[in-house]
Motif scaffolding. Structure first.
Motif, short mmCIF file in Angstrom:
data_model
loop_
_atom_site.label_atom_id
_atom_site.label_comp_id
_atom_site.label_asym_id
_atom_site.label_seq_id
_atom_site.Cartn_x
_atom_site.Cartn_y
_atom_site.Cartn_z
N HIS A 124 5.09 -0.27 -1.71
CA HIS A 124 5.45 0.41 -0.47
C HIS A 124 4.64 1.71 -0.24
CE1 HIS A 124 8.61 1.35 2.63
NE2 HIS A 124 8.23 2.58 2.37
N HIS A 128 1.70 2.97 2.33
CA HIS A 128 1.76 4.18 3.18
C HIS A 128 0.46 4.99 3.02
CE1 HIS A 128 5.52 4.35 5.25
NE2 HIS A 128 6.29 4.40 4.18
N ASP A 147 9.00 9.53 2.25
CA ASP A 147 9.96 8.89 3.14
C ASP A 147 11.33 8.86 2.50
OD1 ASP A 147 9.88 6.88 1.25
OD2 ASP A 147 9.00 5.36 2.55
N ASP A 343 7.43 3.27 8.73
CA ASP A 343 7.29 1.98 8.05
C ASP A 343 6.57 0.92 8.88
OD1 ASP A 343 8.33 2.96 5.76
OD2 ASP A 343 10.34 2.16 6.04
N LEU A 346 3.12 0.49 7.67
CA LEU A 346 2.88 -0.22 6.41
C LEU A 346 2.07 -1.49 6.64
CD1 LEU A 346 6.46 0.10 4.91
CD2 LEU A 346 4.40 1.22 4.02
FE LIG Z 1 8.46 4.01 3.94
#
Ligand SMILES: [Fe+2]
Length: 596
Positions: A124, A128, A147, A343, A346
């Motif tokens: 994740h 980012h 985050d 997000d 992403l």
């Molecule tokens: Fe995130």
């Protein structure tokens, strides 16, 4: 080489497609399925990206998923033993991701074996980091992601050199700046998913009088990380209570502040209770404590990386108030924040991580504008515009560009509220001059008028200005570009009365700088408004009314009909109400309970 990035089964579901190292398209699912922050598998977004690239799903070479259920597996298992709800949630997540090939095949009505793409799981926060650094204009930079939580971490920092990033450190569950901000946002009575930005706006009304207490709630731990005072939270005991697996529902986040926090700070505000100065001061303290931690991390990263350029990503990177202070608080001279820093981004990050870190391709792309979403043909726009011909109170004119720009500028200068629909939809949560509602920034009353007639949002929330980039220094105390509305700068004291509508109570504004190259038409409109008024600035708010930002021309028209907007500029068509909409006696939108 075709790389498809998909943020799926997670809030802000989105897709992006990269062909031969260049981004071709990117869009959030919410714009297409009209569900705010939609989660699930973003089938419509994927379909759009494939169409833009002119390929079928079977022709995609690589599919990048910004989630790695096996990342930090040891830590996850330790928590899973203690938290049954969390264990169940993890098990569900792993099951969903293991079946993504089948889900895609089912959605696109093909056999799973016909998807020949290699699937890649990108952790994740690495996604980012990739989402900002690999599309930034910098050959090398310090990179920071922060985050709520993703793959059991809440922050990661790295140094980027050419097509590679070297990870310098991370901060893992339960410590999280995003969780901190969300917990305090809930405590202040704002419970909807994504409400954090409201409290950031509220903070400007207060003083950070509770800083001693807040320094126990969140604090810098070492030059690159931070800690939470865990007794103020519940997520470390119960697991984060998040529901975001469905495509047709906005995610829901359960309470994450503890009884101890209420014991220390007093009872939490209920959503229908009035906001008092104490609440303003709590919001101000919450923002100040966040900034203290961020300044520490930024400076630690500056020292460790030795870089003068910084790239930011993750939901915390939307904190434009904090971002605006980077230049005065750190050695960084240049900062890049991708428009979809949260997000949704992403999907872009995972795709570029595959392109550079897995496939080893050189960098060849800079995201210097935000217009990666759906655009519509002249014929589609004409059809929508002409469908309003039967509206008795609307006059329609088709104008050449120069006249369109002059006419629109005149309407804004005359105090009209103008819906402005042009070109491709913006990538990310901000309207940046293609799906915007525009108004005259010189009229202080415009904020209340917009709230009464269109937006119906809390009165304390500021509106933002767009400014012709070359005029930035005339109106603001900083000139570093802010093309994606991710920085708040002080308005020059002598200009605060010139553009009162988008100047916040603390004298700052969350500006969008518009360059001639990034959005030529919008830039021309700003210049035309400047020619008329001497002020090349307009108030710019998102084109929506209690819904995701409009995407299609029909949605813009529907919003125009539903609200009390004066003018809709739809491509080259100007739709003008023959009579200005009547003012309402409705109070100026203080808790109408609506999400915009
Ligand atoms: Fe995130």
């Amino acid at each position: 080489m075709i790389v498809l990035g998909i943020n799926a089964y997670h809030a802000n579901a989105a897709a992006a497609i990269v062909v031969d190292g260049r981004l071709i398209a990117a869009v959030e699912e919410e714009r297409l399925n009209r569900v705010k922050y939609a989660a699930g598998l973003p089938v419509r977004a994927i379909q759009f990206c494939l169409e833009q690239a002119g390929v079928k799903l079977t022709q995609v070479d690589h599919i990048a998923i910004p989630r790695d259920p096996f990342a930090r597996i040891g830590t996850k298992l330790r928590y899973a033993i203690r938290m049954p709800r969390f264990a169940l949630d993890r098990a569900r997540v792993m099951k969903r991701f293991s079946g993504i090939r089948e889900d895609l095949a089912s959605a696109f009505e093909i056999a799973p074996e016909n998807i020949r793409a290699r699937f890649h799981r990108i952790e994740h926060h690495k996604a980012h980091l990739a989402s900002t650094y690999f599309v930034s204009p910098f050959d090398s930079a310090a990179v920071l992601s922060a985050d709520g939580l993703g793959d059991f971490a809440s922050s990661m920092c790295a140094v980027g050199e050419g097509p590679h990033m070297r990870i310098l450190g991370d901060v893992v569950f339960p410590h999280s700046l995003g969780m901190y901000y969300t917990a305090l946002t809930q405590y202040l009575g704002f419970w909807k998913f994504g409400d954090e930005y409201k409290v950031m706006g509220l903070a400007a009304y207060g003083q950070p009088e509770f800083l001693d207490e807040f320094r126990r709630i969140v604090y810098a731990h070492d030059p690159l990380s931070f800690r939470l005072g865990l007794e103020y939270f519940t997520h470390q005991k119960l697991g984060p209570d998040m529901t975001w697996r469905e495509a047709d529902r906005t995610p829901v986040l359960g309470r994450i502040f503890s009884p101890y926090l209420e014991k220390r700070l007093g009872p939490a505000r209920k959503p229908d209770e009035p906001l008092t100065q104490r609440h303003h001061n709590l919001a101000a303290t919450m923002q100040a404590a966040l900034e203290e931690v961020l300044v520490s991390c930024w400076n630690g990263l500056a020292e460790k990386s030795g870089k003068k350029s910084l790239c930011l990503a993750g939901g915390v990177a939307f904190n434009c108030v904090a971002n605006g202070k980077i230049f005065e608080s750190t050695p960084f001279e240049r900062v890049y924040v991708q428009p979809a820093a949260g997000d949704a981004g992403l999907s872009v990050g995972a795709a570029f991580a595959v392109q550079h870190e897995i496939l080893g391709q050189p960098r060849s792309f800079v995201m210097d504008h935000a217009y990666w979403g759906p655009r519509f043909s002249q014929a589609e726009i004409r059809t929508a515009a002409e469908s309003a011909a039967s509206d008795e109170d609307v006059a329609i004119a088709e104008l050449p560009e120069a006249e369109l720009v002059r006419t629109t500028a005149r309407h804004i200068a005359d105090g009209k509220i103008v819906g402005w629909f042009q070109g491709a939809a913006e990538w990310g949560p901000r309207a940046l001059g293609n799906r915007s509602i525009l108004a005259d920034p010189r009229r202080a009353e415009m904020k209340d008028i917009l709230n009464r007639r269109i937006k119906h949002r809390e009165i304390f929330r500021p509106f933002a200005p767009s400014i012709a980039e070359e005029a930035t220094g005339d109106f603001f105390e900083r000139t570093h570009p802010s093309p994606f509305m991710t920085f708040a700068y002080p308005v020059r004291p002598e200009k605060r009365s010139v553009i009162p509508a988008p100047t916040h109570v603390d004298g700052t504004a969350r500006l969008q700088t518009v360059s001639r190259t990034a959005n030529p038409l919008y830039w021309k409109l700003l210049r035309a408004f400047g020619d008329l008024t001497g002020v090349p600035v307009v108030l710019n708010t998102s084109f929506n009314d209690n819904e995701p930002i409009v995407c299609r021309p029909e949605e813009a028209l529907e919003c125009f009909r539903r609200t009390r907007m004066d003018v809709l500029v739809l491509g080259n068509y100007v739709l003008e109400r023959k009579q200005s909409p009547a003012e309402s006696a409705e109070p100026a939108g203080r808790f109408a309970g609506r999400e915009n």
